[in-house]
Write a protein that holds these residues in place. Structure first.
Motif, mmCIF file in Angstrom:
data_model
loop_
_atom_site.group_PDB
_atom_site.id
_atom_site.type_symbol
_atom_site.label_atom_id
_atom_site.label_comp_id
_atom_site.label_asym_id
_atom_site.label_seq_id
_atom_site.Cartn_x
_atom_site.Cartn_y
_atom_site.Cartn_z
ATOM 1 N N ASN A 128 0.816 -1.213 0.000
ATOM 2 C CA ASN A 128 0.000 0.000 0.000
ATOM 3 C C ASN A 128 0.854 1.269 0.000
ATOM 4 N N PHE A 129 2.104 1.148 0.426
ATOM 5 C CA PHE A 129 3.017 2.291 0.478
ATOM 6 C C PHE A 129 4.276 1.981 -0.330
ATOM 7 N N ALA A 130 4.088 1.565 -1.566
ATOM 8 C CA ALA A 130 5.193 1.080 -2.395
ATOM 9 C C ALA A 130 6.295 2.125 -2.586
ATOM 10 N N LEU A 131 5.937 3.377 -2.849
ATOM 11 C CA LEU A 131 6.940 4.408 -3.092
ATOM 12 C C LEU A 131 7.764 4.690 -1.830
ATOM 13 N N ALA A 132 7.103 4.837 -0.714
ATOM 14 C CA ALA A 132 7.804 5.096 0.553
ATOM 15 C C ALA A 132 8.673 3.900 0.942
#
Length: 162
Positions: A128-132
């Motif tokens: 859900n927070f792939a970039l971070a």
């Protein structure tokens, strides 16, 4: 006047205690003569080689372009991962990152010594927070390279001291 003298004596006493107990700043090494000049052999574009070059320079080692008698060869550095846990939906929730460096120390008139360093870190993944999470992983890998370079230098110092 008396207050200034007491402060000066306190500073002098504290300095003497710190020096007397063997305290040294981190990464301050007493280099053996064979490690004064080093030829570093590494794969082109190796990020680890750049980190290790900086570590050697900070330690006071002179990097040379010709073989001065001591060659440190970085044969391979690799990042791998192992699954530690799965989420309820069957997706990977946590990895163990393993950063390994295979290298050798080649001294003149001695057999080469092959050594290995491994650094381990746990990494929790969340799609859900792939970039971070990608940025977090990049920072973690950079930290692992730094740790591997520190360990490698300490291992080389120990090897040359024998």
């Amino acid at each position: 006047m008396r207050n200034g003298l007491l402060q000066w004596i306190a500073v002098l006493l504290a300095t003497t205690l710190i020096v007397g107990c063997g305290f040294q700043l981190r990464d301050q090494y007493q280099l053996p003569p064979s490690l004064q000049q080093v030829y570093l052999q590494a794969p082109k574009f190796s990020e680890f080689a750049n980190v290790f070059e900086q570590r050697l320079s900070l330690a006071g080692v002179e990097l040379v372009d010709a073989d001065p008698g001591l060659v440190i060869a970085i044969n391979r550095d690799e990042l791998s991962r192992r699954t530690l846990s799965l989420s309820g939906s069957g997706q990977v929730a946590e990895y163990e990152l393993i950063y390994s460096v295979d290298y050798s120390i080649n001294e003149a008139n001695k057999d080469p010594v092959d050594l290995r360093i491994e650094v381990y870190r746990d990494y929790q993944d969340d799609p859900n927070f792939a970039l971070a999470k990608t940025r977090e992983r990049e920072l973690l890998v950079a930290e692992m390279r730094e740790e591997a370079a520190r360990r490698m230098l300490r291992q080389i110092l120990a090897q040359l001291a024998e």
